[in-house]
Design a protein around this motif. Sequence first.
Motif, PDB file in Angstrom:
ATOM      1  N   PHE A   1       0.854  -1.184   0.000  1.00 28.59           N
ATOM      2  CA  PHE A   1       0.000   0.000   0.000  1.00 28.59           C
ATOM      3  C   PHE A   1       0.895   1.241   0.000  1.00 28.59           C
ATOM      4  CE2 PHE A   1      -2.349   3.344   2.211  1.00 28.59           C
ATOM      5  CZ  PHE A   1      -3.432   3.439   1.348  1.00 28.59           C
ATOM      6  N   SER A   2       1.881   1.225   0.881  1.00 29.54           N
ATOM      7  CA  SER A   2       2.739   2.401   1.024  1.00 29.54           C
ATOM      8  C   SER A   2       3.789   2.463  -0.084  1.00 29.54           C
ATOM      9  CB  SER A   2       3.437   2.328   2.386  1.00 29.54           C
ATOM     10  OG  SER A   2       4.633   3.063   2.365  1.00 29.54           O
ATOM     11  N   ASP A   3       3.943   3.678  -0.617  1.00 32.36           N
ATOM     12  CA  ASP A   3       4.963   3.882  -1.638  1.00 32.36           C
ATOM     13  C   ASP A   3       6.371   3.700  -1.064  1.00 32.36           C
ATOM     14  OD1 ASP A   3       4.398   4.322  -4.314  1.00 32.36           O
ATOM     15  OD2 ASP A   3       5.483   6.239  -4.269  1.00 32.36           O
ATOM     16  N   GLU A   4       6.491   3.960   0.226  1.00 32.08           N
ATOM     17  CA  GLU A   4       7.811   3.815   0.868  1.00 32.08           C
ATOM     18  C   GLU A   4       8.344   2.387   0.666  1.00 32.08           C
ATOM     19  OE1 GLU A   4       7.654   4.428   5.118  1.00 32.08           O
ATOM     20  OE2 GLU A   4       9.634   3.482   5.342  1.00 32.08           O
ATOM     21  N   TYR A   5       7.486   1.401   0.927  1.00 29.19           N
ATOM     22  CA  TYR A   5       7.931  -0.004   0.783  1.00 29.19           C
ATOM     23  C   TYR A   5       8.061  -0.401  -0.686  1.00 29.19           C
ATOM     24  CZ  TYR A   5       6.613  -0.142   5.695  1.00 29.19           C
ATOM     25  OH  TYR A   5       6.514   0.124   7.037  1.00 29.19           O
TER      26      TYR A   5
ATOM     27  N   PRO B   1       7.750   3.020  -7.922  1.00 29.41           N
ATOM     28  CA  PRO B   1       6.940   4.141  -7.438  1.00 29.41           C
ATOM     29  C   PRO B   1       5.480   4.036  -7.876  1.00 29.41           C
ATOM     30  CG  PRO B   1       8.666   4.890  -8.965  1.00 29.41           C
ATOM     31  CD  PRO B   1       8.860   3.425  -8.766  1.00 29.41           C
ATOM     32  N   ARG B   2       4.598   4.486  -7.017  1.00 30.33           N
ATOM     33  CA  ARG B   2       3.137   4.517  -7.258  1.00 30.33           C
ATOM     34  C   ARG B   2       2.593   3.106  -7.495  1.00 30.33           C
ATOM     35  NH1 ARG B   2       2.666   8.648 -12.006  1.00 30.33           N
ATOM     36  NH2 ARG B   2       0.434   8.514 -11.648  1.00 30.33           N
ATOM     37  N   TYR B   3       3.216   2.120  -6.850  1.00 30.19           N
ATOM     38  CA  TYR B   3       2.799   0.720  -7.063  1.00 30.19           C
ATOM     39  C   TYR B   3       1.308   0.538  -6.797  1.00 30.19           C
ATOM     40  CZ  TYR B   3       2.154  -4.260  -6.493  1.00 30.19           C
ATOM     41  OH  TYR B   3       1.668  -5.533  -6.618  1.00 30.19           O
ATOM     42  N   PHE B   4       0.828   0.962  -5.602  1.00 23.01           N
ATOM     43  CA  PHE B   4      -0.568   0.669  -5.247  1.00 23.01           C
ATOM     44  C   PHE B   4      -1.528   1.350  -6.226  1.00 23.01           C
ATOM     45  CE2 PHE B   4      -4.627   1.330  -3.191  1.00 23.01           C
ATOM     46  CZ  PHE B   4      -4.922   0.025  -2.806  1.00 23.01           C
TER      47      PHE B   4
ATOM     48  N   LEU C   1       5.474  -5.901   7.970  1.00 26.44           N
ATOM     49  CA  LEU C   1       4.600  -5.031   7.157  1.00 26.44           C
ATOM     50  C   LEU C   1       3.110  -5.338   7.360  1.00 26.44           C
ATOM     51  CD1 LEU C   1       7.339  -4.326   5.770  1.00 26.44           C
ATOM     52  CD2 LEU C   1       6.082  -4.254   3.624  1.00 26.44           C
ATOM     53  N   ARG C   2       2.723  -5.842   8.543  1.00 33.10           N
ATOM     54  CA  ARG C   2       1.320  -6.242   8.692  1.00 33.10           C
ATOM     55  C   ARG C   2       0.374  -5.041   8.621  1.00 33.10           C
ATOM     56  NH1 ARG C   2      -0.936  -6.361  13.970  1.00 33.10           N
ATOM     57  NH2 ARG C   2       0.430  -5.256  15.392  1.00 33.10           N
TER      58      ARG C   2
END
Length: 291
Positions: free
Chosen positions: A157-161, A169-172, A210-211
């Motif tokens: 969900f997080s772009d950081e991970y 970048p912008r995976y989600f 990462l839960r």
Amino acid sequence: MVSEYKSCALCPRRCGIDRTKAKGRCGESAEIRIARAALHLWEEPCISGKNGSGAVFFSGCPLGCDYCQNAAISRGGAGKAVSAARLAEIFRELEEKGAHNINLVTPTHFAPSIIEALELYRPKIPIVYNCGGYESPEAVKNLNGYVDVYLTDIKYFSDEYAVKYSRAPRYFEYAFASLGEMLAQTGEPRLEGGLLKSGVIVRHLCLPGLRRDSMSILERLAALPKGSFLLSLMSQYLPMGYAPELNRRVTSFEYNSVVKRAVELGLTEGYTQERSSARDDFIPEFNGEGV
Ligand code: SF4
């Protein structure tokens, strides 16, 4: 040669390079390469069934995650070049071996060639598009009419991970928009005799530490129409020795708390895994079998 390879924008990386002359970030040129084509029993039960899915493992990957279990093909270079005509023959051979479906594993960077092969031979069994989720919605639109089942990851969900572990970048944003297109194409899951004939399975592999990120994904999925997809929550993460904080298995507490949140949100249609599923003997040998 398919024109989409001339200035490649098949995934959100949009390299824009001419793959007839060079390789993109996915590590592949315009030549189709495959590391293995064989019956495969390690997918969800509605995909593997009794006989196995006809898995075609493509070389290279647009993602390149630090914890990839198929690193031998995603970045290790394993694979053999084939033509679209040979790929069509492989589809026929897997069908004749009794495969329940044709399972295209990490197909996005060869999607135009896969369409070319499906124009040459369209199997009578479902076509499964088994992808990493870093998809461009426009590229998914082009698959309309060729794919029966989407088996898509939603990893972060997080772009950081997404940036830290997959440089994506912008995976989600891309994964969720592409999921919308997939759902529009296939409609609700349709099962016959325990096998998925059409529909979408969203896969999420729980990662160590990462839960909370997993739960954020579930919250967004829960907003989609109930019953529109199957959810597969996976615990089979294996440490591959890259990022130190990922160098352990997912604990029972972590995995169970993610499953509990899915149930609380009403995401009850799909699959969970036993923790004993985290075994490296589930990783097939990428030895060119069936290519
Ligand atoms: S498919 Fe490969 S070459 Fe094309 S945009 Fe993605 S990473 Fe780049």
